[in-house]
Design a protein around this motif. Structure first.
Motif, mmCIF file in Angstrom:
data_model
loop_
_atom_site.group_PDB
_atom_site.id
_atom_site.type_symbol
_atom_site.label_atom_id
_atom_site.label_comp_id
_atom_site.label_asym_id
_atom_site.label_seq_id
_atom_site.Cartn_x
_atom_site.Cartn_y
_atom_site.Cartn_z
ATOM 1 N N UNK A 76 34.932 47.422 47.096
ATOM 2 C CA UNK A 76 36.196 47.951 46.602
ATOM 3 C C UNK A 76 37.213 47.972 47.750
ATOM 4 N N UNK A 77 37.947 46.871 47.978
ATOM 5 C CA UNK A 77 37.883 45.625 47.217
ATOM 6 C C UNK A 77 36.778 44.698 47.747
ATOM 7 N N UNK A 78 36.631 43.538 47.113
ATOM 8 C CA UNK A 78 35.636 42.553 47.533
ATOM 9 C C UNK A 78 35.963 42.029 48.931
ATOM 10 N N UNK A 186 42.303 41.734 37.692
ATOM 11 C CA UNK A 186 41.055 41.412 36.999
ATOM 12 C C UNK A 186 40.705 39.928 37.121
ATOM 13 N N UNK A 187 40.902 39.390 38.329
ATOM 14 C CA UNK A 187 40.609 37.981 38.561
ATOM 15 C C UNK A 187 39.217 37.762 39.151
ATOM 16 N N UNK A 210 36.860 34.402 42.531
ATOM 17 C CA UNK A 210 38.131 34.549 41.827
ATOM 18 C C UNK A 210 38.154 33.496 40.732
ATOM 19 N N UNK A 211 38.331 33.928 39.506
ATOM 20 C CA UNK A 211 38.268 33.031 38.363
ATOM 21 C C UNK A 211 39.546 32.205 38.242
ATOM 22 N N UNK A 212 39.391 30.891 38.314
ATOM 23 C CA UNK A 212 40.542 30.006 38.124
ATOM 24 C C UNK A 212 41.066 30.109 36.699
#
Length: 250
Positions: A76-78, A186-187, A210-212
């Motif tokens: 938190x965070x990554x 929320x990525x 991280x989601x593209x």
């Protein structure tokens, strides 16, 4: 086997769960205690031989992406890390002589060692230069560069270490801000990769990406803002680095 120096009882470490990765101690440097301590000039990365991930800052992404998969350690965070080993507890880029693979980028976290900054107190802004006194990069005798001059003032070597640590700390703060924003949007989500080595397959999990897809789904205003601030370039470097997973299968 990682080589370590014997540590003076007065330089004993705090609780090990408070120490950063790779550090066995983190002791404030003072002329009273460390007048005779010298920084050895040889390169020896044996202290990192048992770490298969190394923390990265976002400032390093453009270079690190050419050499390692950049993944995110949950938190938190990554925390961005370079994956430097196929197996837990083994750094594939450090050989038995403690040398980093020729031509491969050496993360700033590793280059900072054995030094580090510690906040003077939980509420203080001032940081103190500290060192891992178990490191074989530190010693006493005639070899190496002294950390303190005869009058007790910091030597040039200590000043360079302090400057590097200060710049590294500023970079980690920028990194936290970037990762916090990605989390707020929320990525970030968990992921896993299966690597093939001959007839052997191994699942690498426990990390996040991280989601593209989620990034592309953001509204136009937010996308434009991330592009203008250069954040989208950081995300892209992270995504492109994942192609390096194929190297672990060779």
């Amino acid at each position: 086997m990682v080589r370590r120096r014997a540590v003076d009882p007065e330089d004993r470490a705090p609780s090990s769960d408070k120490l950063p990765l790779l550090y066995r101690t983190l002791v404030p440097l003072t002329p009273e205690r460390h007048q005779a301590t010298r920084l050895q000039e040889r390169q020896d990365y044996g202290f990192a031989a048992s770490a298969n991930v190394i923390p990265l800052t976002v400032d390093e992404f453009p270079v690190a992406m050419r050499h390692y998969p950049i993944v995110l350690a949950p938190g938190a965070p990554a925390t961005p890390v370079a994956l430097v080993g196929f197996e837990r507890g083994k750094n594939a880029y450090v050989d038995e002589n403690g040398q980093w693979a020729e031509g491969a980028y050496i993360p700033a976290y590793v280059r900072r060692y054995p030094f580090g900054l510690v906040r003077e107190s939980e509420t203080a802004e001032r940081h103190i230069l500290c060192a891992d006194m178990s490191s074989t990069l530190l010693g006493e005798g005639d070899e190496g560069q002294p950390l303190f001059n005869e009058d007790g003032s910091p030597s040039d070597a200590a000043k360079r270490a302090l400057d590097f640590c200060q710049r590294y700390t500023a970079s980690t703060e920028r990194t936290r801000a970037v990762m916090q924003e990605a989390q707020d949007l929320d990525l970030i989500g968990p992921s896993e990769v299966t690597i093939s080595r001959g007839d052997r397959k191994q699942k690498v999990d426990g990390f996040a990406l991280i989601s593209e897809e989620k990034f592309r789904a953001l509204d136009d205003g937010k996308l434009a803002d991330l592009v203008r601030r250069g954040v989208s370039t950081i995300y892209a470097a992270h995504q492109m680095s994942l192609a390096n997973f194929s190297d672990f299968g060779r």
